[in-house]
Scaffold this active site. Structure first.
Site, PDB file in Angstrom:
ATOM      1  N   LYS A 157      -9.676  -7.766  -7.163  1.00  0.00           N
ATOM      2  CA  LYS A 157      -9.708  -7.073  -5.872  1.00  0.00           C
ATOM      3  C   LYS A 157     -11.135  -6.993  -5.346  1.00  0.00           C
ATOM      4  CE  LYS A 157      -6.714  -3.679  -5.391  1.00  0.00           C
ATOM      5  NZ  LYS A 157      -5.994  -2.397  -5.537  1.00  0.00           N
ATOM      6  N   GLY A 164      -5.439  -7.646   1.695  1.00  0.00           N
ATOM      7  CA  GLY A 164      -5.044  -8.842   0.977  1.00  0.00           C
ATOM      8  C   GLY A 164      -6.133  -9.882   0.844  1.00  0.00           C
ATOM      9  N   GLU A 199      -8.015  -4.870 -11.880  1.00  0.00           N
ATOM     10  CA  GLU A 199      -7.069  -3.802 -12.164  1.00  0.00           C
ATOM     11  C   GLU A 199      -5.867  -4.406 -12.865  1.00  0.00           C
ATOM     12  OE1 GLU A 199      -7.440  -0.362  -8.687  1.00  0.00           O
ATOM     13  OE2 GLU A 199      -5.746  -1.738  -8.687  1.00  0.00           O
ATOM     14  N   LYS A 235       2.024  -4.889   5.049  1.00  0.00           N
ATOM     15  CA  LYS A 235       3.217  -4.049   5.149  1.00  0.00           C
ATOM     16  C   LYS A 235       4.135  -4.527   6.282  1.00  0.00           C
ATOM     17  CE  LYS A 235       0.261  -0.227   3.706  1.00  0.00           C
ATOM     18  NZ  LYS A 235      -0.451   0.985   4.152  1.00  0.00           N
ATOM     19  N   ARG A 291      -9.099   6.372   8.181  1.00  0.00           N
ATOM     20  CA  ARG A 291      -8.785   6.116   9.598  1.00  0.00           C
ATOM     21  C   ARG A 291      -7.326   6.453   9.824  1.00  0.00           C
ATOM     22  NH1 ARG A 291      -5.660   1.743   8.537  1.00  0.00           N
ATOM     23  NH2 ARG A 291      -6.366   0.270   6.958  1.00  0.00           N
ATOM     24  N   VAL A 294      -1.563   2.231  10.693  1.00  0.00           N
ATOM     25  CA  VAL A 294      -0.552   1.613  11.537  1.00  0.00           C
ATOM     26  C   VAL A 294       0.750   2.419  11.471  1.00  0.00           C
ATOM     27  CG1 VAL A 294       0.799  -0.478  11.959  1.00  0.00           C
ATOM     28  CG2 VAL A 294      -1.568  -0.663  11.156  1.00  0.00           C
TER      29      VAL A 294
END
Length: 462
Positions: A157, A164, A199, A235, A291, A294
């Site tokens: 990551k 992504g 991870e 998502k 923040r 969506v």
């Protein structure tokens, strides 16, 4: 300070969403738009529009100097960055404040603390949150030894970003060094930060997140959401509250999110993301998005809150207007993202001119969109056209209402993923609730990845 004029440093449906709340609050709006968006719906709705550059986001929406200059030129009091683009960029926040502008978002210290994923993990550990086993990779050739201590398979990551990019799943040691090198290159290109970490990959994990609000001293949560229906870590469907989650896990997860916010003296709206391991009945801290998300409408739908209005109130220096006892959760809400893409052709983007745009309406239905007949879907930006949000008294009712809403949704001129959503909502595994992040790949496999799902996928009545 009372905010009277806001520069919106964003585009698309989130710009329309912010304009809507500003109108309700009597706040003037100035839109920072690229050349490609000067005739778009948000530009017509805003009180004023200022061009901040060419269509390429690197010279417009991601240009800190251009955005701040536009705000100064417009004599704005504040900048709202929406989500994406510069929304979590500490350079924008700092530059705004240096020019006497309010940044509608967290403090510089908050942004720095959670923007660096390794630093965020350290803060989470200090706050007592459980972490997925992992660690920093200082050189690709040392990753195999670290993975051996973490346990296979592993995720590589990016430290400085998400969405992504710079993310790789690795199942065997022989492929790890190459994956780390690729992830470092992607992360450096996308975020200007090539650092990565490992991870352990949780195969049956669910993506569950908690919405928090803080005023720099007090922090509260306003519920949880499930965002496990994902394709390549993007998502597709979100729902609130997270379905089929044990009460003990839900309450502990919400308390952990608040504890993390308190650890940071968090200011503004934020989302603490967790991975829920169904097999172990345990959850782990993933990251925090500093923040608005969506998927914030599903939280608004079951609480009756206007989260943008709460952001603005905090930015004006007010203390939290809500106490934990003030939050009431009513029913279930589900949101699907209508994208301009051909899901039958490996989700190929479908830019072009929208010929027809008829969206559902009625009790319990909300549509957040910037699209109408004649709108141009640009190849320069994200393919999101609309978010269709429904609320029902329970999850079964919400699914039924969303299926009905999609049946009358009619967008032509570009390809959309509407029929994919209709098939997904009719899928038995999704209907049961509590799917994991590997679910969507299984769903695609069950349809041969071709998208051929039979007569039910044909457009419904107008």
């Amino acid at each position: 300070m009372t905010i009277r004029r806001i520069l919106i440093a964003n585009r698309g449906e989130i710009a329309v969403r912010i304009i809507r709340t500003c109108r309700d609050l009597g706040i003037e709006t100035v839109l920072a738009a690229s050349e490609a968006d000067l005739d778009a719906v948000p530009a017509r709705l805003a009180d004023r529009t200022i061009c901040v550059g060419a269509p390429q986001s690197s010279v417009s929406y991601l240009n800190v100097k251009a955005v701040v200059s536009a705000a100064v030129m417009a004599e704005a009091d504040a900048i709202h960055p929406g989500y994406g683009f510069l929304s979590e960029n500490v350079r924008l926040a700092r530059s705004a404040r240096e020019h006497g502008l309010i940044f509608i978002g967290p403090t510089d210290a908050n942004l720095e603390a959670v923007g660096d994923k390794l630093r965020a993990r350290a803060h989470a550990l200090e706050a007592g949150l459980p972490l997925v086993p992992g660690g920093a990779v200082d050189a690709p050739d040392r990753a195999v030894a670290l993975a051996g201590t973490i346990g296979w398979p592993v995720l590589v990551k990016a430290v400085g970003g998400g969405g992504g990019r710079g993310l790789k799943l690795v199942t065997e040691p022989s492929r790890l060094v190459e994956a780390v090198e690729l992830a470092m290159a992607e992360a450096g290109s996308a975020f200007g930060d090539s650092r990565v970490y490992l991870e352990r990959f949780v195969a049956s994990g669910r993506h569950v997140e908690v919405q928090i609000i803080g005023d720099g001293e007090s922090v509260i949560h306003v519920g949880d959401r499930d965002c496990s229906v994902q394709r390549r870590y993007q998502k597709l469907i979100e729902e609130a509250p997270a379905p089929d989650l044990p009460d003990r896990i839900r309450e502990t997860m919400r308390e952990a999110a608040v504890a993390f916010g308190r650890q940071l003296n968090y200011l503004g709206l934020g989302t603490v993301e967790f991975l829920y391991d169904r097999e172990r009945e345990a959850f782990y801290f993933l990251e925090m998005n500093a923040r608005i998300q969506v998927e914030h409408p599903v939280t608004e739908a079951i609480t009756g809150l206007d989260l943008v209005a709460e952001q603005i109130a905090i930015a004006e220096g007010r203390k939290l207007r809500l106490r934990p006892d003030d939050i009431r959760f009513d029913g279930c809400a589900i949101e699907c993202r209508l994208n301009a893409e051909d899901w039958t052709e490996d989700f190929r983007p479908s830019p072009g001119i929208v010929e027809t745009a008829r969206f559902p309406a009625g009790p319990g239905v909300r549509v957040d969109t910037h699209v109408e007949a004649g709108s141009r879907i640009s190849p320069f930006y994200d393919s999101l056209m609309a978010k269709i949000i429904v609320r029902g008294e329970d999850r079964k009712a919400a699914i039924g209402r969303l299926r009905s809403a999609l049946a009358v949704c009619d967008v032509s001129g570009v390809k959309t993923n509407r029929d994919m959503h209709r098939a997904l909502l009719a899928d038995g595994e999704f209907a049961e609730g509590g799917v994991d992040t590997a679910y969507f790949a299984r769903f695609l496999d069950s349809h041969g990845r071709s998208g051929a799902i039979g007569p039910a996928a044909r457009p419904g009545p107008a």
